[in-house]
Design a protein around this motif. Sequence first.
Motif, PDB file in Angstrom:
ATOM      1  N   LYS A   1    -110.298  10.843  -6.075  1.00 55.99           N
ATOM      2  CA  LYS A   1    -109.204  11.764  -6.442  1.00 55.99           C
ATOM      3  C   LYS A   1    -109.580  13.210  -6.113  1.00 55.99           C
ATOM      4  O   LYS A   1    -108.754  13.992  -5.645  1.00 55.99           O
ATOM      5  CB  LYS A   1    -108.887  11.632  -7.939  1.00 55.99           C
ATOM      6  CG  LYS A   1    -108.046  10.419  -8.271  1.00 55.99           C
ATOM      7  CD  LYS A   1    -107.722  10.375  -9.762  1.00 55.99           C
ATOM      8  CE  LYS A   1    -107.017   9.069 -10.111  1.00 55.99           C
ATOM      9  NZ  LYS A   1    -106.951   8.857 -11.562  1.00 55.99           N
TER      10      LYS A   1
ATOM     11  N   GLY B   1    -108.295  19.860 -11.839  1.00 58.40           N
ATOM     12  CA  GLY B   1    -109.205  20.758 -11.118  1.00 58.40           C
ATOM     13  C   GLY B   1    -110.635  20.370 -11.378  1.00 58.40           C
ATOM     14  O   GLY B   1    -110.918  19.509 -12.218  1.00 58.40           O
TER      15      GLY B   1
ATOM     16  N   SER C   1    -105.926  21.764  -8.401  1.00 59.71           N
ATOM     17  CA  SER C   1    -104.936  21.019  -7.611  1.00 59.71           C
ATOM     18  C   SER C   1    -103.697  21.889  -7.372  1.00 59.71           C
ATOM     19  O   SER C   1    -103.270  22.628  -8.259  1.00 59.71           O
ATOM     20  CB  SER C   1    -104.557  19.750  -8.381  1.00 59.71           C
ATOM     21  OG  SER C   1    -103.498  19.109  -7.718  1.00 59.71           O
ATOM     22  N   LYS C   2    -103.139  21.774  -6.177  1.00 50.89           N
ATOM     23  CA  LYS C   2    -102.006  22.616  -5.769  1.00 50.89           C
ATOM     24  C   LYS C   2    -100.868  22.612  -6.796  1.00 50.89           C
ATOM     25  O   LYS C   2    -100.287  23.653  -7.096  1.00 50.89           O
ATOM     26  CB  LYS C   2    -101.476  22.132  -4.418  1.00 50.89           C
ATOM     27  CG  LYS C   2    -101.579  23.195  -3.353  1.00 50.89           C
ATOM     28  CD  LYS C   2    -101.099  22.705  -2.032  1.00 50.89           C
ATOM     29  CE  LYS C   2    -101.347  23.824  -1.020  1.00 50.89           C
ATOM     30  NZ  LYS C   2    -101.229  23.399   0.338  1.00 50.89           N
ATOM     31  N   ASN C   3    -100.580  21.441  -7.326  1.00 47.83           N
ATOM     32  CA  ASN C   3     -99.450  21.309  -8.265  1.00 47.83           C
ATOM     33  C   ASN C   3     -99.699  21.991  -9.604  1.00 47.83           C
ATOM     34  O   ASN C   3     -98.777  22.146 -10.394  1.00 47.83           O
ATOM     35  CB  ASN C   3     -99.172  19.821  -8.549  1.00 47.83           C
ATOM     36  CG  ASN C   3     -98.884  19.062  -7.283  1.00 47.83           C
ATOM     37  OD1 ASN C   3     -98.362  19.642  -6.332  1.00 47.83           O
ATOM     38  ND2 ASN C   3     -99.239  17.783  -7.246  1.00 47.83           N
TER      39      ASN C   3
ATOM     40  N   ILE D   1    -107.569  15.893  -3.664  1.00 45.36           N
ATOM     41  CA  ILE D   1    -107.151  17.253  -4.081  1.00 45.36           C
ATOM     42  C   ILE D   1    -107.774  18.282  -3.136  1.00 45.36           C
ATOM     43  O   ILE D   1    -107.127  19.226  -2.690  1.00 45.36           O
ATOM     44  CB  ILE D   1    -107.580  17.531  -5.540  1.00 45.36           C
ATOM     45  CG1 ILE D   1    -106.825  16.609  -6.493  1.00 45.36           C
ATOM     46  CG2 ILE D   1    -107.352  18.993  -5.909  1.00 45.36           C
ATOM     47  CD1 ILE D   1    -107.343  16.639  -7.937  1.00 45.36           C
ATOM     48  N   GLU D   2    -109.037  18.074  -2.844  1.00 47.45           N
ATOM     49  CA  GLU D   2    -109.772  19.015  -1.989  1.00 47.45           C
ATOM     50  C   GLU D   2    -109.068  19.159  -0.633  1.00 47.45           C
ATOM     51  O   GLU D   2    -108.882  20.254  -0.127  1.00 47.45           O
ATOM     52  CB  GLU D   2    -111.214  18.498  -1.811  1.00 47.45           C
ATOM     53  CG  GLU D   2    -112.085  19.313  -0.888  1.00 47.45           C
ATOM     54  CD  GLU D   2    -112.639  20.578  -1.524  1.00 47.45           C
ATOM     55  OE1 GLU D   2    -112.411  20.800  -2.727  1.00 47.45           O
ATOM     56  OE2 GLU D   2    -113.294  21.356  -0.790  1.00 47.45           O
TER      57      GLU D   2
ATOM     58  N   THR E   1    -111.952  24.345  -7.602  1.00 44.13           N
ATOM     59  CA  THR E   1    -110.621  24.081  -7.048  1.00 44.13           C
ATOM     60  C   THR E   1    -109.671  23.626  -8.145  1.00 44.13           C
ATOM     61  O   THR E   1    -110.061  22.875  -9.026  1.00 44.13           O
ATOM     62  CB  THR E   1    -110.714  22.964  -5.969  1.00 44.13           C
ATOM     63  OG1 THR E   1    -111.609  23.389  -4.944  1.00 44.13           O
ATOM     64  CG2 THR E   1    -109.365  22.645  -5.357  1.00 44.13           C
TER      65      THR E   1
ATOM     66  N   GLU F   1    -105.970  18.505   0.101  1.00 49.06           N
ATOM     67  CA  GLU F   1    -104.629  19.098  -0.032  1.00 49.06           C
ATOM     68  C   GLU F   1    -104.689  20.599  -0.293  1.00 49.06           C
ATOM     69  O   GLU F   1    -103.756  21.336   0.009  1.00 49.06           O
ATOM     70  CB  GLU F   1    -103.885  18.453  -1.209  1.00 49.06           C
ATOM     71  CG  GLU F   1    -103.430  17.037  -0.946  1.00 49.06           C
ATOM     72  CD  GLU F   1    -102.965  16.343  -2.233  1.00 49.06           C
ATOM     73  OE1 GLU F   1    -102.535  15.199  -2.118  1.00 49.06           O
ATOM     74  OE2 GLU F   1    -103.059  16.949  -3.331  1.00 49.06           O
ATOM     75  N   THR F   2    -105.799  21.014  -0.899  1.00 48.62           N
ATOM     76  CA  THR F   2    -105.852  22.386  -1.410  1.00 48.62           C
ATOM     77  C   THR F   2    -106.586  23.358  -0.496  1.00 48.62           C
ATOM     78  O   THR F   2    -106.219  24.515  -0.400  1.00 48.62           O
ATOM     79  CB  THR F   2    -106.554  22.394  -2.790  1.00 48.62           C
ATOM     80  OG1 THR F   2    -106.080  21.297  -3.539  1.00 48.62           O
ATOM     81  CG2 THR F   2    -106.284  23.670  -3.550  1.00 48.62           C
TER      82      THR F   2
ATOM     83  N   ASN G   1    -105.348  12.088 -15.036  1.00 45.42           N
ATOM     84  CA  ASN G   1    -104.977  12.972 -13.936  1.00 45.42           C
ATOM     85  C   ASN G   1    -105.997  14.103 -13.800  1.00 45.42           C
ATOM     86  O   ASN G   1    -106.309  14.775 -14.783  1.00 45.42           O
ATOM     87  CB  ASN G   1    -103.593  13.544 -14.271  1.00 45.42           C
ATOM     88  CG  ASN G   1    -102.897  14.059 -13.057  1.00 45.42           C
ATOM     89  OD1 ASN G   1    -103.350  13.812 -11.940  1.00 45.42           O
ATOM     90  ND2 ASN G   1    -101.801  14.758 -13.266  1.00 45.42           N
TER      91      ASN G   1
END
Lengths: 145, 140
Positions: A13, A52, A71-73, A17-18, A69, A20-21, A49
Motif C-alpha cells: 500500500k 501517510g 496520500s494524495k486524497n 501511495i508513493e 508522504t 501516486e504522490t 487505510n
Amino acid sequence: MDLQLASFGDLEKISTIEKETNEYPWTPNNFKSSLDAGNSSIVLKDNKNILGYAFFSVIGTDSHLLNITVSKNYQGKGYGKKILKKVLFQSKVLGASIVFLEVRVSNHKAINFYEKFGFKRDAIRYNYYDGNPKEDALLMSKQGL
Amino acid sequence: MFDTKSSFILSKLGIQRFQSQINNSNSEVIFGVLWGDILTLLDKSFNELEENELKLLIKILKSIVEDGSEYPFSKEINNLSEIKKKPKLIISFTSLKPNLIKKYSPLIESKPLSVLENSLEDKKTLWSKIKEHKNGSSAG
C-alpha cells in the motif's frame, strides 16, 4: 486513526501511495531495504487505510528523515504535521538531538512545511537528485528536539 | 572551463590547474564555504563532502553561532578575492592554506572533517578551540 510502526505487510500500500504522490518515488525495494536496514518508520492509519507514512534513520545523536508522504486524497488535513511531529518525538526518544533532511530546491511547499516546524536551511547539495536535468537538494536541520 | 571538482581531481593527481600568484595571493583557489561571517576552509570541494562530513560541519557551525540565532545560508568560495567582508572567524579543515589567510584571523585550525568524524580526541581539541574563541569573543 492511529500512528503505528510500518510493517512489511504495509509496503504494498505504501508503494502505491508513493507512486501516486511523488514525482520521483521510492521503489518497493527502497522501502523494503529501509526496513531491512533497521530504519524507523511510522504509518498513519485510519482502520486499515494508510493515510501517510515516514521513514527515518537514527544513528547516535543524528536523525535523518528519509521519506515523509501523505496520500494524495488526504493532503491538506494536517496529517503530515501529525506524522512529522511523531518523527521528531521518536527521534528524541531514540537519542537524537538533531534531525536532518534533504528536499528538492524546487519543492517550495515542502520547504515551507519544514520551516514551520523549525527546520533551518543549512546548505545546498548540487546535482544531488538524479533526473534530467539533475536537481539540487536543500539540506535542512532542526536542533533541540 | 574546469570546475571545482576537476581542479580537485587534478590536484590529487599532482597537477596544479591554478597557479598561486605570489604578488596577489588573494587569487589563490580555495575550497571555502562562507556562512555569513564565518569562513570554513575544506580539503575538497563542498559538493564532494560525504553526507556525514557535511552533517558534522553543520553541527560545528551550529555550536559556534549564538544560541537561538541563525547563521546565514552557505555560499561556496573558491577564491579569496570573492570575500567582500573580512570574516569574523575562519575554521580551517585543511592543511592547504592560502598565503594570506592569516590576515583574516581569528583562525581555528582543525583536522579534516573526514578525520574528525572518527576521532573523538580531535573533536575535543576542536571543541576546546571553539570554546576558547567563544569566550574570547564574549569577553571582547
